[in-house]
Write an enzyme that holds these catalytic residues in place. Structure first.
Site, PDB file in Angstrom:
ATOM      1  CG  HIS A 139     -11.097 -19.424  11.431  1.00  0.00           C
ATOM      2  ND1 HIS A 139     -11.417 -21.181  11.183  1.00  0.00           N
ATOM      3  CD2 HIS A 139     -11.612 -18.905  10.089  1.00  0.00           C
ATOM      4  CE1 HIS A 139     -12.120 -20.834  10.483  1.00  0.00           C
ATOM      5  NE2 HIS A 139     -12.501 -20.192   9.310  1.00  0.00           N
ATOM      6  CG  ASP A 216      -5.317 -21.440  12.861  1.00  0.00           C
ATOM      7  OD1 ASP A 216      -4.810 -21.913  11.857  1.00  0.00           O
ATOM      8  OD2 ASP A 216      -6.446 -20.581  12.989  1.00  0.00           O
ATOM      9  CD  GLN A 219      -5.373 -18.349   5.573  1.00  0.00           C
ATOM     10  OE1 GLN A 219      -4.290 -18.016   4.082  1.00  0.00           O
ATOM     11  NE2 GLN A 219      -6.523 -18.401   5.271  1.00  0.00           N
ATOM     12  CE  LYS A 242      -7.656 -21.646   5.054  1.00  0.00           C
ATOM     13  NZ  LYS A 242      -8.818 -22.376   4.824  1.00  0.00           N
ATOM     14  CB  CYS A 380     -14.546 -18.584   9.548  1.00  0.00           C
ATOM     15  SG  CYS A 380     -16.026 -19.628   8.254  1.00  0.00           S
TER      16      CYS A 380
HETATM   17  N1  C6P Z   1     -10.213 -19.799   6.348  1.00  0.00           N
HETATM   18  C1  C6P Z   1     -10.893 -18.376   5.014  1.00  0.00           C
HETATM   19  O1  C6P Z   1     -12.121 -18.425   4.027  1.00  0.00           O
HETATM   20  P1  C6P Z   1     -10.140 -25.635   8.143  1.00  0.00           P
HETATM   21  O2  C6P Z   1     -11.683 -25.415   7.432  1.00  0.00           O
HETATM   22  O3  C6P Z   1     -10.413 -26.644   8.373  1.00  0.00           O
HETATM   23  O4  C6P Z   1      -9.296 -25.737   6.439  1.00  0.00           O
HETATM   24  O5  C6P Z   1      -9.490 -24.145   7.994  1.00  0.00           O
HETATM   25  C2  C6P Z   1      -9.965 -23.113   9.154  1.00  0.00           C
HETATM   26  C3  C6P Z   1      -8.831 -22.260   9.457  1.00  0.00           C
HETATM   27  C4  C6P Z   1      -8.977 -22.116  10.522  1.00  0.00           C
HETATM   28  N2  C6P Z   1      -8.004 -20.480  11.085  1.00  0.00           N
HETATM   29  C5  C6P Z   1      -7.779 -19.886   9.988  1.00  0.00           C
HETATM   30  C6  C6P Z   1      -6.965 -19.107   9.929  1.00  0.00           C
HETATM   31  C7  C6P Z   1      -8.436 -19.952   8.574  1.00  0.00           C
HETATM   32  O6  C6P Z   1      -8.391 -19.213   7.524  1.00  0.00           O
HETATM   33  C8  C6P Z   1      -9.008 -21.304   8.471  1.00  0.00           C
HETATM   34  C9  C6P Z   1      -9.488 -20.936   7.240  1.00  0.00           C
HETATM   35  C10 C6P Z   1     -10.700 -20.376   5.275  1.00  0.00           C
HETATM   36  O7  C6P Z   1     -10.150 -17.750   5.543  1.00  0.00           O
HETATM   37  C11 C6P Z   1     -12.480 -20.391   5.780  1.00  0.00           C
HETATM   38  S1  C6P Z   1     -13.152 -20.099   6.407  1.00  0.00           S
END
Ligand code: C6P
Length: 422
Positions: A139, A216, A219, A242, A380
């Site tokens: 991401h 990370d 998910q 999430k 992203c």
């Molecule tokens: N992905 C998606 O629609 P934040 O925004 O900090 O809560 O998470 C960022 C992030 C980091 N790593 C992974 C693997 C992610 O999937 C995400 C967030 C969302 O896939 C929003 S772009």
């Protein structure tokens, strides 16, 4: 939604209490809504997940009867708020199987967790000519902080490539590791491919070079059992929103041994023990990394979300979602001209696809008119789109409250889009 309930409604998946998706759905008020006159089919769970009533209630309870600042007051409400806030930290510790509450740092989300490590650990330990390894399925929040650090320090970013199924090429990873490697930072479960990466192996290989690993887990935490001690990782970041919790709260787990060596990321109230104009002494872990008033309600809501998923069992959730993924994969592949992107052997509930020449945004618009929420775009992860030679994909991402009937509605919606655009 008002789907017809199949005769065999209960499934015993892992030896937990029988998993009844129709009962579970009743806990999520938003799922009862109609969207554009149709029952909502929410398949955008990777972007953010819906909240059970218990999480919503915990926020209302906090603001109705407990609202106060934490770690500061000696009065009754402040004691309650502090107790609830620190209780939430303990729930995260148990969820991740961390060794100690002090290894759990509350942040805004995964993005802030990674930025914290890049700015604090990175600035101290990574310099000119050093190398940081990430993967081609990261991401943007696990790419850009490292790029910025490289620009500042003269370090170099090395990328583990992925194969046509969207799996990491582990032999390439082995080749990239070396005496200049200072950090490995990889995603546990890819948001655009669904791939589950072999984190334990990745960590073992990095540690054989004495290199720490950040994971990370944005998910992975909502969909699998995560055990940071079992994985052996050094840092692990995830987002509350999430995991069926509120937005604005997230977690960075860090091994105490490493966190102790790191400088604060932000500074101000609560992260200090004493301040004079000559000298400031920093607070102990985890407060050293929690400057300013935290998202108290968010943390308490996250605690309620952890209670909720723990009652169902994350192993049970993973087993149910896996069956749903298998069903969804088979149904989608029955559509002529549909290309599934992300076909890893180890995979969780993300279905990324393109249909013929239909642009994913157009597909998403047709589905929206049917009450179906998916995401269309690069998610992203622009380098993943480049790797597969597409500008964007349509993405249906699953949660444990989704049903086979909803997959069928999605498939019908895709057929409708094919009719509209053919
Ligand atoms: N992905 C998606 O629609 P934040 O925004 O900090 O809560 O998470 C960022 C992030 C980091 N790593 C992974 C693997 C992610 O999937 C995400 C967030 C969302 O896939 C929003 S772009």
């Amino acid at each position: 939604m008002t789907a017809t309930r199949p005769a065999a409604k209960q499934e015993n998946l892992t030896g937990h209490a029988p998993f009844d998706v129709y009962e579970i759905r009743k806990d999520f008020p938003i799922l009862k809504q109609k969207v554009r006159g149709m029952p909502l089919v929410y398949l955008d769970n990777a972007a953010t997940s819906q909240k059970p009533q218990t999480v919503i209630d915990s926020l209302v309870r906090y603001y109705t009867a407990q609202n106060s600042n934490v770690h500061r007051g000696i009065h009754h409400l402040s004691e309650i708020a502090t107790h609830e806030f620190e209780g939430a930290r303990s729930k995260v510790k148990t969820l991740l199987n961390a060794a100690d509450d002090k290894e759990i740092i509350f942040v805004r989300g995964t993005t802030e967790g990674i930025n914290l490590v890049a700015n604090s650990y990175g600035r101290k330990n990574i310099g000119e000519g050093d190398e940081i390894i990430i993967s081609a399925m990261e991401h943007h929040s696990n790419i850009v902080p490292w790029q910025m650090l490289c620009q500042e320090t003269g370090a170099r970013l090395k990328i583990i490539p992925i194969n046509d199924d969207g799996e990491l090429m582990m032999e390439e990873y082995e080749r990239l590791l070396g005496p200049r490697t200072r950090l490995v930072s990889v995603v546990h479960l890819s948001n655009s491919l669904g791939t589950i990466n072999p984190i334990k192996k990745i960590v073992e290989m990095a540690h054989s070079y004495g290199v720490p690993v950040l994971v990370d887990g944005a998910q992975a935490v909502p969909h699998t059992v995560v055990d940071v001690q079992g994985l052996g990782c050094d840092f692990y970041a995830f987002s509350g929103h999430k995991l069926f919790g509120p937005t604005g709260i997230g977690v960075l787990y860090g091994r105490a041994e490493l966190l102790d060596t790191m400088a604060p990321y932000q500074s101000g109230g609560d992260m200090i023990k004493s301040v004079t104009f000559e000298k400031t002494t920093y607070n102990d872990l985890p407060y050293k990394f929690e400057a300013g008033t935290p998202d108290i309600a968010g943390a308490i809501g996250l605690g309620a979300a952890i209670d909720y998923v723990s009652r169902i069992g994350l192993d049970c959730i993973a087993a149910y979602e896996h069956k749903l993924l298998e069903y969804g994969t088979a149904q989608l592949l029955s559509i002529d001209g549909l290309r599934l992107i992300g076909t890893a052997k180890e995979k969780a509930g993300v279905l990324s696809f393109n249909v013929g020449e239909i642009h994913p945004h157009d597909l998403g618009t047709v589905l929206d008119a049917e009450g179906i929420a998916i995401r269309a775009g690069h998610h992203c992860t622009m380098p993943v789109m480049d790797r597969f030679g597409v500008p964007a994909t349509a993405r249906a991402s699953l949660a444990f409250y989704n049903t086979r009937e909803e997959i069928d509605i999605l498939v019908k919606g895709i057929h409708k889009a094919i009719e509209v655009f053919s």
